[in-house]
Motif scaffolding. Structure first.
Motif, mmCIF file in Angstrom:
data_model
loop_
_atom_site.group_PDB
_atom_site.id
_atom_site.type_symbol
_atom_site.label_atom_id
_atom_site.label_comp_id
_atom_site.label_asym_id
_atom_site.label_seq_id
_atom_site.Cartn_x
_atom_site.Cartn_y
_atom_site.Cartn_z
ATOM 1 N N PRO A 1 -7.565 -11.401 -38.570
ATOM 2 C CA PRO A 1 -8.335 -12.582 -38.160
ATOM 3 C C PRO A 1 -7.558 -13.568 -37.310
ATOM 4 O O PRO A 1 -8.153 -14.381 -36.606
ATOM 5 N N GLY A 2 -6.235 -13.548 -37.360
ATOM 6 C CA GLY A 2 -5.464 -14.564 -36.651
ATOM 7 C C GLY A 2 -5.647 -15.923 -37.305
ATOM 8 O O GLY A 2 -5.735 -16.040 -38.532
ATOM 9 N N LEU A 3 -5.722 -16.976 -36.496
ATOM 10 C CA LEU A 3 -5.984 -18.320 -37.017
ATOM 11 C C LEU A 3 -7.408 -18.393 -37.562
ATOM 12 O O LEU A 3 -8.347 -17.912 -36.924
ATOM 13 N N VAL A 4 -7.576 -19.015 -38.728
ATOM 14 C CA VAL A 4 -8.904 -19.168 -39.321
ATOM 15 C C VAL A 4 -9.327 -20.634 -39.255
ATOM 16 O O VAL A 4 -8.574 -21.521 -39.659
ATOM 17 N N VAL A 5 -10.537 -20.858 -38.753
ATOM 18 C CA VAL A 5 -11.103 -22.199 -38.612
ATOM 19 C C VAL A 5 -12.212 -22.366 -39.645
ATOM 20 O O VAL A 5 -13.201 -21.617 -39.627
ATOM 21 N N CYS A 6 -12.046 -23.335 -40.531
ATOM 22 C CA CYS A 6 -13.036 -23.593 -41.576
ATOM 23 C C CYS A 6 -13.933 -24.759 -41.184
ATOM 24 O O CYS A 6 -13.467 -25.725 -40.569
ATOM 25 N N ASP A 7 -15.186 -24.668 -41.559
ATOM 26 C CA ASP A 7 -16.127 -25.774 -41.377
ATOM 27 C C ASP A 7 -15.950 -26.706 -42.571
ATOM 28 O O ASP A 7 -16.711 -26.662 -43.538
ATOM 29 N N GLY A 8 -14.906 -27.516 -42.518
ATOM 30 C CA GLY A 8 -14.590 -28.375 -43.652
ATOM 31 C C GLY A 8 -13.212 -28.990 -43.497
ATOM 32 O O GLY A 8 -12.781 -29.279 -42.393
ATOM 33 N N TYR A 9 -12.487 -29.126 -44.602
ATOM 34 C CA TYR A 9 -11.279 -29.931 -44.642
ATOM 35 C C TYR A 9 -10.078 -29.133 -45.124
ATOM 36 O O TYR A 9 -10.215 -28.139 -45.831
ATOM 37 N N ALA B 1 -14.256 -30.598 -39.456
ATOM 38 C CA ALA B 1 -15.415 -31.083 -40.196
ATOM 39 C C ALA B 1 -16.318 -31.934 -39.317
ATOM 40 O O ALA B 1 -15.883 -32.507 -38.316
ATOM 41 N N LYS B 2 -17.570 -32.041 -39.744
ATOM 42 C CA LYS B 2 -18.555 -32.824 -38.990
ATOM 43 C C LYS B 2 -18.527 -34.301 -39.355
ATOM 44 O O LYS B 2 -19.051 -35.130 -38.614
ATOM 45 N N VAL C 1 -19.518 -38.250 -27.073
ATOM 46 C CA VAL C 1 -20.239 -37.650 -28.190
ATOM 47 C C VAL C 1 -19.431 -37.874 -29.469
ATOM 48 O O VAL C 1 -18.200 -37.932 -29.443
ATOM 49 N N LYS C 2 -20.119 -38.016 -30.594
ATOM 50 C CA LYS C 2 -19.461 -38.229 -31.880
ATOM 51 C C LYS C 2 -18.306 -37.245 -32.080
ATOM 52 O O LYS C 2 -18.442 -36.051 -31.805
ATOM 53 N N PRO C 3 -17.168 -37.716 -32.572
ATOM 54 C CA PRO C 3 -16.020 -36.821 -32.742
ATOM 55 C C PRO C 3 -16.203 -35.841 -33.892
ATOM 56 O O PRO C 3 -17.086 -36.008 -34.741
ATOM 57 N N VAL C 4 -15.327 -34.837 -33.916
ATOM 58 C CA VAL C 4 -15.160 -33.996 -35.094
ATOM 59 C C VAL C 4 -13.881 -34.440 -35.794
ATOM 60 O O VAL C 4 -13.106 -35.239 -35.258
ATOM 61 N N PHE C 5 -13.638 -33.906 -36.990
ATOM 62 C CA PHE C 5 -12.540 -34.394 -37.816
ATOM 63 C C PHE C 5 -11.651 -33.208 -38.199
ATOM 64 O O PHE C 5 -12.058 -32.342 -38.971
ATOM 65 N N VAL C 6 -10.473 -33.209 -37.614
ATOM 66 C CA VAL C 6 -9.570 -32.068 -37.679
ATOM 67 C C VAL C 6 -8.474 -32.346 -38.696
ATOM 68 O O VAL C 6 -7.887 -33.435 -38.704
ATOM 69 N N SER C 7 -8.192 -31.351 -39.548
ATOM 70 C CA SER C 7 -7.061 -31.479 -40.464
ATOM 71 C C SER C 7 -6.348 -30.141 -40.588
ATOM 72 O O SER C 7 -6.926 -29.073 -40.371
ATOM 73 N N VAL C 8 -5.083 -30.227 -40.927
ATOM 74 C CA VAL C 8 -4.256 -29.045 -41.133
ATOM 75 C C VAL C 8 -4.682 -28.348 -42.422
ATOM 76 O O VAL C 8 -4.971 -29.003 -43.433
ATOM 77 N N GLY C 9 -4.717 -27.021 -42.377
ATOM 78 C CA GLY C 9 -4.915 -26.248 -43.591
ATOM 79 C C GLY C 9 -3.597 -25.701 -44.096
ATOM 80 O O GLY C 9 -3.086 -26.099 -45.132
#
Length: 230
Positions: free
Chosen positions: A108-116, A142-143, A180-188
């Motif tokens: 999968p390589g890097l995994v991007v989650c819809d969340g935190y 995250a949204k 446009v409204k931002p998204v909210f990025v955090s390290v996993g």
């Protein structure tokens, strides 16, 4: 599509789940840069629920990091594995998400989650939990800002502002489209915050949300519908 059973040793109570978070949080790796944006594979994971049947469907969609073309995809469906408790949502989703990832025919390589990830009351959201369990580099996009504070980023695409828990930066608000409204990025896990933001920009050439999230969201909803359409 993979059918998932809840693991026998999966936490069943809040106290057990918090103890697992406390143990696993110590294994989060924060001093690796992560893969360069626009290279290799990038995989989106997302889930959809059927609350009446107590069922969750997960999807994993692998994109080529350079072209954003779909390389592979997989789905899994199972029983919801934990009650709804804010801050413990990973325990509802992870068995099915892990099954979808395991069903992929390629790394999968890097995994991007819809969340935190670190942007979580206990600094151990879904992206961090998934990263520690799999060893994969992970980020959360995250949204909403959850319970954290931020100043609105400047208008142009690429502008950021700190996502704050008091004085602690737990992520960044990132503008992926002008005005446009931002998204909210955090390290996993195994990715820096700057690199997580760079990956998010690489994955948003046209829309506010990453292509990984958009495609995984559509696929898990389809999987849930098809489960009961026969």
């Amino acid at each position: 599509m993979t059918t998932v059973r809840i693991p026998e040793d999966w936490p069943a109570a809040e106290e057990q789940a918090r103890a697992v978070q406390d143990e696993l949080r110590e294994r989060v790796i924060l001093d690796e840069p992560g893969p360069p944006p626009g290279t290799g594979h990038v995989t989106g994971v997302d889930v959809a629920y059927d609350d009446e049947r107590d069922v969750v469907a997960a999807a994993a969609v692998v994109l080529d990091g350079a072209s954003l073309d779909v390389v592979a995809e997989a789905t899994a469906v199972g029983r919801v594995s934990f009650p709804y408790v804010p801050g413990l949502l990973a325990f509802r989703e992870l068995p099915t998400v892990l099954a979808a990832l395991d069903a992929l025919p390629c790394p999968p390589g890097l995994v991007v989650c819809d969340g935190y990830g670190l942007a979580h009351p206990r600094r151990f959201g879904l992206a961090s939990h998934l990263g520690v369990l799999t060893g994969l580099p992970t980020i959360g996009v995250a949204k909403s800002p959850f319970t954290f504070a931020y100043d609105d980023p400047d208008t142009p695409r690429g502008s950021t502002s700190a996502l704050l828990a008091g004085s602690e930066e737990v992520g960044r608000a990132l503008r992926t489209r002008d005005g446009v409204k931002p998204v909210f990025v955090s390290v996993g896990h195994r990715v820096t915050l700057a690199n997580a933001c760079a990956h998010t920009l690489a994955l948003t050439p046209e829309y506010r949300l990453p292509e990984t999230t958009r495609r995984a969201d559509a696929l898990c909803r389809t999987a849930l519908r098809e489960t009961y359409s026969a």
